[in-house]
Design a protein around this motif. Structure first.
Motif, PDB file in Angstrom:
ATOM      1  N   ILE A 158      44.672  41.420  58.897  1.00 28.98           N
ATOM      2  CA  ILE A 158      44.292  41.306  57.585  1.00 28.98           C
ATOM      3  C   ILE A 158      43.475  39.906  57.071  1.00 28.98           C
ATOM      4  O   ILE A 158      43.997  39.187  57.814  1.00 28.98           O
ATOM      5  CB  ILE A 158      45.304  41.416  56.270  1.00 28.98           C
ATOM      6  N   LYS A 159      42.283  40.015  56.712  1.00 26.37           N
ATOM      7  CA  LYS A 159      41.411  38.928  56.534  1.00 26.37           C
ATOM      8  C   LYS A 159      40.931  38.884  55.191  1.00 26.37           C
ATOM      9  O   LYS A 159      40.618  39.912  54.758  1.00 26.37           O
ATOM     10  CB  LYS A 159      40.407  38.641  57.463  1.00 26.37           C
ATOM     11  N   SER A 160      40.915  37.754  54.218  1.00 27.14           N
ATOM     12  CA  SER A 160      40.433  37.813  53.114  1.00 27.14           C
ATOM     13  C   SER A 160      39.272  36.552  52.805  1.00 27.14           C
ATOM     14  O   SER A 160      39.354  35.711  53.560  1.00 27.14           O
ATOM     15  CB  SER A 160      41.351  37.677  52.038  1.00 27.14           C
ATOM     16  N   ASN A 161      38.425  36.951  52.141  1.00 25.83           N
ATOM     17  CA  ASN A 161      37.131  35.992  52.068  1.00 25.83           C
ATOM     18  C   ASN A 161      36.704  36.028  50.577  1.00 25.83           C
ATOM     19  O   ASN A 161      36.972  37.141  49.865  1.00 25.83           O
ATOM     20  CB  ASN A 161      36.079  36.099  53.022  1.00 25.83           C
ATOM     21  N   ILE A 162      36.065  35.088  50.139  1.00 22.05           N
ATOM     22  CA  ILE A 162      35.510  35.030  48.536  1.00 22.05           C
ATOM     23  C   ILE A 162      33.947  35.273  48.776  1.00 22.05           C
ATOM     24  O   ILE A 162      33.347  34.554  49.574  1.00 22.05           O
ATOM     25  CB  ILE A 162      35.744  33.640  47.736  1.00 22.05           C
ATOM     26  N   ILE A 163      33.563  36.138  48.032  1.00 20.95           N
ATOM     27  CA  ILE A 163      32.024  36.434  47.876  1.00 20.95           C
ATOM     28  C   ILE A 163      31.330  35.898  46.572  1.00 20.95           C
ATOM     29  O   ILE A 163      32.183  36.088  45.506  1.00 20.95           O
ATOM     30  CB  ILE A 163      31.579  37.840  47.993  1.00 20.95           C
ATOM     31  N   LYS A 164      30.465  35.249  46.574  1.00 20.40           N
ATOM     32  CA  LYS A 164      29.914  34.450  45.203  1.00 20.40           C
ATOM     33  C   LYS A 164      28.822  35.449  44.725  1.00 20.40           C
ATOM     34  O   LYS A 164      28.144  35.900  45.351  1.00 20.40           O
ATOM     35  CB  LYS A 164      29.328  32.992  45.559  1.00 20.40           C
ATOM     36  N   LEU A 165      28.927  35.774  43.431  1.00 22.46           N
ATOM     37  CA  LEU A 165      28.031  36.338  42.817  1.00 22.46           C
ATOM     38  C   LEU A 165      26.919  35.746  41.875  1.00 22.46           C
ATOM     39  O   LEU A 165      27.406  34.552  41.441  1.00 22.46           O
ATOM     40  CB  LEU A 165      28.624  37.600  41.720  1.00 22.46           C
ATOM     41  N   ASN A 166      25.758  36.076  41.836  1.00 22.81           N
ATOM     42  CA  ASN A 166      24.761  35.445  41.249  1.00 22.81           C
ATOM     43  C   ASN A 166      24.721  35.811  39.643  1.00 22.81           C
ATOM     44  O   ASN A 166      24.153  35.198  38.838  1.00 22.81           O
ATOM     45  CB  ASN A 166      23.155  35.740  41.744  1.00 22.81           C
ATOM     46  N   ARG A 167      25.231  37.036  39.525  1.00 21.11           N
ATOM     47  CA  ARG A 167      25.562  37.545  38.121  1.00 21.11           C
ATOM     48  C   ARG A 167      26.577  38.476  38.128  1.00 21.11           C
ATOM     49  O   ARG A 167      27.151  38.990  39.019  1.00 21.11           O
ATOM     50  CB  ARG A 167      24.059  38.275  37.923  1.00 21.11           C
ATOM     51  N   PRO A 168      27.174  38.661  36.918  1.00 18.78           N
ATOM     52  CA  PRO A 168      28.455  39.367  36.717  1.00 18.78           C
ATOM     53  C   PRO A 168      28.449  40.828  37.134  1.00 18.78           C
ATOM     54  O   PRO A 168      27.167  41.266  37.096  1.00 18.78           O
ATOM     55  CB  PRO A 168      28.619  39.476  35.136  1.00 18.78           C
TER      56      PRO A 168
END
Length: 338
Positions: A158-168
């Protein structure tokens, strides 16, 4: 070998495992009910030495088991030990509190448990992630501009990461993305995923390309960077507590051995699926391990090895206890992992 020699050899090995001191005829006469004289014991010990089952450290000292003696003991003479109720409860309490879907964490916890219960050094080998396929990928909304990406492989990594969004992004869109991506990725290895087809499938959602690019990079880092087996160690200081390591040179040799990770691929080679394998002294292919014994066991699911545990100690380790604990832990994990 006759019954009398067998009984004497068994008694010598049991005594040497406990004390680490060469065993003489007087010790055997006092501590074990052999029913024979000291002179007869000495003659039998001399025969056992000639047969290669015993070694004499000094001319005036008693004998200790040879690797051949330990092999006979493990294969024919060793009496299985029952795991105590306290040990069983301790193991189950520690493992049942874990998320058994997180295989890597379970195996690491098991490594620590075995080290504490055996008072020996333990090594865990986990095959490279590149050999895994994807079981699921899920985007979870954390806040307006961040998604948590949770990736689970078919082998329970199991691996987790954060993805950044440019808009909601609303929850409905996130749910749809999860479905589309899993439709194209489940059961595939990284190199077999058609990422352009995945992008074409989600492009209709009017998403930023950077979301897709971030996911692709996360998968690449997970699968393509872990192309070698991973190794984890516990309890090296346990081995140093034995009196055999009262010289600085022996300590240096041991530290050098455990720092040479490249050696452990061969050392932890274990093809047995349903049983425990024991390598004694010179049976180890690694030169630095020829003064040690290694007890090996595999965690297996559907015939595939998920991880290998190696318990490393002096050749006078308590084989019966170690085999019992290791087998109980491996059977427990194999029964409970998804």
């Amino acid at each position: 070998m006759n019954e009398r020699k067998t009984k004497i050899l068994y008694s010598i090995i049991q005594d040497f495992i406990c004390t680490g001191e060469p065993v003489g005829s007087r010790t055997l006469l006092k501590k074990y009910d052999l029913g024979i004289s000291s002179a007869t014991i000495r003659n039998e010990m001399s025969d056992l030495e000639e047969l290669g089952f015993l070694e004499q450290v000094h001319v005036s000292s008693g004998r200790k088991p040879s690797n051949k003696g330990y092999r006979l003991y493990v294969d024919k003479l060793m009496k299985p030990k029952k795991i105590t109720n306290e040990e069983k409860k301790y193991i189950e309490d520690n493992l049942l509190n874990l998320d058994l879907f997180d295989l890597e964490n379970v195996l690491k916890s098991k490594l620590s448990l075995i080290s504490r219960l055996t008072n020996l050094a333990c090594v865990l080998k986990i095959p490279p992630v590149i050999e895994n396929s994807i079981k699921s990928i899920e985007f979870i909304k954390i806040n307006t501009y961040n998604l948590l990406t949770v990736i689970i492989t078919n082998e329970g990594i199991i691996k987790s990461n954060i993805i950044k969004l440019n808009r909601p992004m609303d929850y409905e869109t996130i749910t749809l993305i999860n479905k589309i991506i899993n439709d194209h990725c489940i059961s595939y290895k990284f190199e077999d995923i058609d990422f352009e087809l995945v992008y074409e499938s989600i492009k209709c959602l009017n998403l930023d390309r950077n979301i897709f690019d971030q996911l692709r990079m996360i998968l690449h880092n997970l699968f393509m960077h872990d192309t070698e087996a991973s190794y984890y160690f516990e309890g090296i200081d346990n081995v140093l507590s034995y009196p055999e390591f009262n010289s600085i040179d022996k300590v240096k040799d041991l530290v050098f051995f455990f720092n040479n990770i490249n050696r452990f691929n061969d050392l932890l080679s274990c093809d047995c699926i349903d049983n425990i394998q024991i390598k004694i002294g010179e049976e180890n292919s690694v030169e630095e391990a020829k003064n040690y014994s290694v007890v090996l066991g595999n965690c297996v699911r559907n015939g595939k090895i998920l991880g290998t545990i190696g318990i490393i100690g002096l050749t006078r380790m308590d084989y019966a206890k170690i085999v019992t604990i290791t087998k109980f832990l491996i059977d427990f994990i194999n029964r409970n992992i998804d």
